[in-house]
Write an enzyme that holds these catalytic residues in place. Structure first.
Site, PDB file in Angstrom:
ATOM      1  N   HIS A  17       0.840  -1.209   0.000  1.00 57.33           N
ATOM      2  CA  HIS A  17       0.000   0.000   0.000  1.00 57.33           C
ATOM      3  C   HIS A  17       0.874   1.258   0.000  1.00 57.33           C
ATOM      4  CE1 HIS A  17      -3.117  -2.573   2.349  1.00 57.33           C
ATOM      5  NE2 HIS A  17      -3.639  -2.357   1.157  1.00 57.33           N
ATOM      6  N   LYS A  41     -17.421  -6.269   7.488  1.00 55.39           N
ATOM      7  CA  LYS A  41     -16.181  -6.999   7.760  1.00 55.39           C
ATOM      8  C   LYS A  41     -15.857  -6.890   9.245  1.00 55.39           C
ATOM      9  CE  LYS A  41     -13.538  -6.631   3.434  1.00 55.39           C
ATOM     10  NZ  LYS A  41     -12.298  -6.100   2.840  1.00 55.39           N
ATOM     11  N   SER A 127      -3.145  -7.623   2.996  1.00 54.09           N
ATOM     12  CA  SER A 127      -3.338  -7.460   4.443  1.00 54.09           C
ATOM     13  C   SER A 127      -3.800  -8.776   5.063  1.00 54.09           C
ATOM     14  CB  SER A 127      -4.388  -6.385   4.725  1.00 54.09           C
ATOM     15  OG  SER A 127      -3.951  -5.141   4.249  1.00 54.09           O
TER      16      SER A 127
HETATM   17  O1  PNS Z   1      -8.719  -2.724   0.701  1.00 58.45           O
HETATM   18  P1  PNS Z   1      -9.986  -3.211   0.048  1.00 58.45           P
HETATM   19  O2  PNS Z   1     -10.924  -3.804   1.068  1.00 58.45           O
HETATM   20  O3  PNS Z   1      -9.720  -4.137  -1.102  1.00 58.45           O
HETATM   21  O4  PNS Z   1     -10.697  -1.894  -0.565  1.00 58.45           O
HETATM   22  C1  PNS Z   1     -11.898  -1.985  -1.294  1.00 58.45           C
HETATM   23  C2  PNS Z   1     -12.524  -0.597  -1.463  1.00 58.45           C
HETATM   24  C3  PNS Z   1     -12.718   0.032  -0.092  1.00 58.45           C
HETATM   25  C4  PNS Z   1     -11.596   0.283  -2.256  1.00 58.45           C
HETATM   26  C5  PNS Z   1     -13.866  -0.773  -2.213  1.00 58.45           C
HETATM   27  O5  PNS Z   1     -14.590  -1.816  -1.633  1.00 58.45           O
HETATM   28  C6  PNS Z   1     -14.698   0.473  -2.185  1.00 58.45           C
HETATM   29  O6  PNS Z   1     -14.424   1.417  -2.898  1.00 58.45           O
HETATM   30  N1  PNS Z   1     -15.702   0.465  -1.303  1.00 58.45           N
HETATM   31  C7  PNS Z   1     -16.525   1.625  -1.036  1.00 58.45           C
HETATM   32  C8  PNS Z   1     -17.989   1.363  -1.362  1.00 58.45           C
HETATM   33  C9  PNS Z   1     -18.209   1.601  -2.828  1.00 58.45           C
HETATM   34  O7  PNS Z   1     -18.033   2.691  -3.333  1.00 58.45           O
HETATM   35  N2  PNS Z   1     -18.610   0.514  -3.493  1.00 58.45           N
HETATM   36  C10 PNS Z   1     -18.835   0.518  -4.908  1.00 58.45           C
HETATM   37  C11 PNS Z   1     -17.561   0.283  -5.681  1.00 58.45           C
HETATM   38  S1  PNS Z   1     -17.923   0.202  -7.388  1.00 58.45           S
END
Ligand code: PNS
Length: 160
Positions: A17, A41, A127
């Protein structure tokens, strides 16, 4: 001014990251690292702890800020004058879902996504794997920043 966001769970932040955030900070005027509060989560670290660790490890990067967000990342972008989402791509296996999210975010809100190819040194890193290895006594020293390693050791020792 070009402000971008690096969103994620960061539970906890890894060297992978940090590599992406550091490289984004060279490309853009301002980078906001946005920590998702995801009620679906059960994280190892609270959002506050994750934000604290991120602030500690990005202290040397002057144009990087850390924030938290709930809900849609595109709403965070609109509210914070963010022009693009920056994501790291580790492997082809990341690509399908990342592409789908990028297309959805563009379709719904016109928000662009920019992908940075992960340094091959960290291509395998996540992670989740770091947490598993730390929990069962593995050595993750080379995979996470020092302050994160210290907290992981404490949290792993507390885990049932
Ligand atoms: O570290 P991660 O858990 O892989 O991150 C995933 C993240 C947080 C980047 C993604 O799940 C996200 O953008 N979530 C926010 C909710 C959202 O906007 N969902 C629609 C995405 S198209």
């Amino acid at each position: 001014m070009r402000r971008v966001v690096c969103p994620g769970s960061f539970d906890p932040v890894t060297n992978g990251h940090l590599d992406i955030v550091t490289r984004a900070a060279k490309l853009y005027d301002e980078v906001v690292v946005a920590v998702l509060r995801n009620p679906n989560k059960s994280p190892l670290f609270s959002v506050d702890e994750r934000v604290e660790m991120l602030r500690e490890v990005t202290r040397g990067l002057e144009n990087v800020q850390v924030a938290r967000f709930d809900g849609l990342i595109v709403d965070f972008c609109k509210a914070n004058d963010v022009s693009a989402i920056v994501k790291g791509l580790r492997a082809v296996s990341d690509f399908d879902y990342e592409l789908q999210m990028a297309q959805m975010n563009y379709n719904q809100a016109g928000v662009e996504t920019v992908f940075i190819s992960t340094n091959p040194l960290y291509a395998f890193l996540s992670s989740s794997l770091v947490k598993d290895f730390a929990k069962y006594g593995g050595d993750v020293t080379s995979l996470v920043p020092g302050p994160v390693l210290d907290r992981l050791k404490v949290r792993a020792a507390e885990a049932p």
